[in-house]
Design a protein around this motif. Structure first.
Motif, PDB file in Angstrom:
ATOM      1  N   ARG A   1     -11.117   6.468  16.219  1.00  0.00           N
ATOM      2  CA  ARG A   1     -10.582   6.536  17.582  1.00  0.00           C
ATOM      3  C   ARG A   1     -11.699   6.482  18.616  1.00  0.00           C
ATOM      4  O   ARG A   1     -11.613   5.760  19.615  1.00  0.00           O
ATOM      5  CB  ARG A   1      -9.758   7.808  17.756  1.00  0.00           C
ATOM      6  N   HIS A   2     -12.775   7.204  18.373  1.00  0.00           N
ATOM      7  CA  HIS A   2     -13.874   7.224  19.336  1.00  0.00           C
ATOM      8  C   HIS A   2     -14.615   5.895  19.393  1.00  0.00           C
ATOM      9  O   HIS A   2     -15.103   5.501  20.460  1.00  0.00           O
ATOM     10  CB  HIS A   2     -14.821   8.392  19.061  1.00  0.00           C
ATOM     11  N   LEU A   3     -14.671   5.182  18.283  1.00  0.00           N
ATOM     12  CA  LEU A   3     -15.238   3.833  18.318  1.00  0.00           C
ATOM     13  C   LEU A   3     -14.361   2.925  19.183  1.00  0.00           C
ATOM     14  O   LEU A   3     -14.861   2.154  19.999  1.00  0.00           O
ATOM     15  CB  LEU A   3     -15.367   3.262  16.902  1.00  0.00           C
ATOM     16  N   ARG A   4     -13.047   3.044  19.031  1.00  0.00           N
ATOM     17  CA  ARG A   4     -12.121   2.237  19.846  1.00  0.00           C
ATOM     18  C   ARG A   4     -12.227   2.612  21.325  1.00  0.00           C
ATOM     19  O   ARG A   4     -12.122   1.755  22.208  1.00  0.00           O
ATOM     20  CB  ARG A   4     -10.692   2.412  19.353  1.00  0.00           C
ATOM     21  N   ILE A   5     -12.438   3.883  21.595  1.00  0.00           N
ATOM     22  CA  ILE A   5     -12.578   4.340  22.980  1.00  0.00           C
ATOM     23  C   ILE A   5     -13.800   3.693  23.631  1.00  0.00           C
ATOM     24  O   ILE A   5     -13.738   3.268  24.787  1.00  0.00           O
ATOM     25  CB  ILE A   5     -12.662   5.877  23.045  1.00  0.00           C
ATOM     26  N   LEU A   6     -14.911   3.614  22.903  1.00  0.00           N
ATOM     27  CA  LEU A   6     -16.105   2.970  23.452  1.00  0.00           C
ATOM     28  C   LEU A   6     -15.805   1.529  23.856  1.00  0.00           C
ATOM     29  O   LEU A   6     -16.212   1.067  24.922  1.00  0.00           O
ATOM     30  CB  LEU A   6     -17.247   2.981  22.426  1.00  0.00           C
TER      31      LEU A   6
END
Length: 83
Positions: A62-67
């Motif tokens: 999820r945090h990779l997608r947020i970036l």
């Protein structure tokens, strides 16, 4: 060296498109769920630990997608300002 938002987004995209990374995540999630399904219903400590490990993998993704999404939003804002 400090990475820019764009550099982080590009790197995150490369990670999320990397077949080895995706295979490792899929195997890890499968292993965790396999272990979870073999635990006794009363073994809540182990079951919760396995569940939280699985959720941790989801959070990394999820945090990779947020970036990536944050950078896309920033690019769109910059384009609107220019027009």
């Amino acid at each position: 060296m400090t990475l820019t938002k764009e550099m982080k987004a590009r790197w995150a995209k490369e990670i999320l498109e990397d077949d080895v990374f995706l295979e490792v995540v899929a195997k890890a999630k499968s292993s965790l769920m396999g272990q979870w399904s073999l635990t006794e219903l009363t073994d809540t400590t182990t079951r919760e630990s396995l569940y939280h490990q699985d959720r941790g993998l989801d959070e990394v993704l999820r945090h990779l997608r947020i970036l990536i999404n944050d950078w896309n939003v920033e690019k769109q804002r910059k384009q609107k300002v220019r027009t």
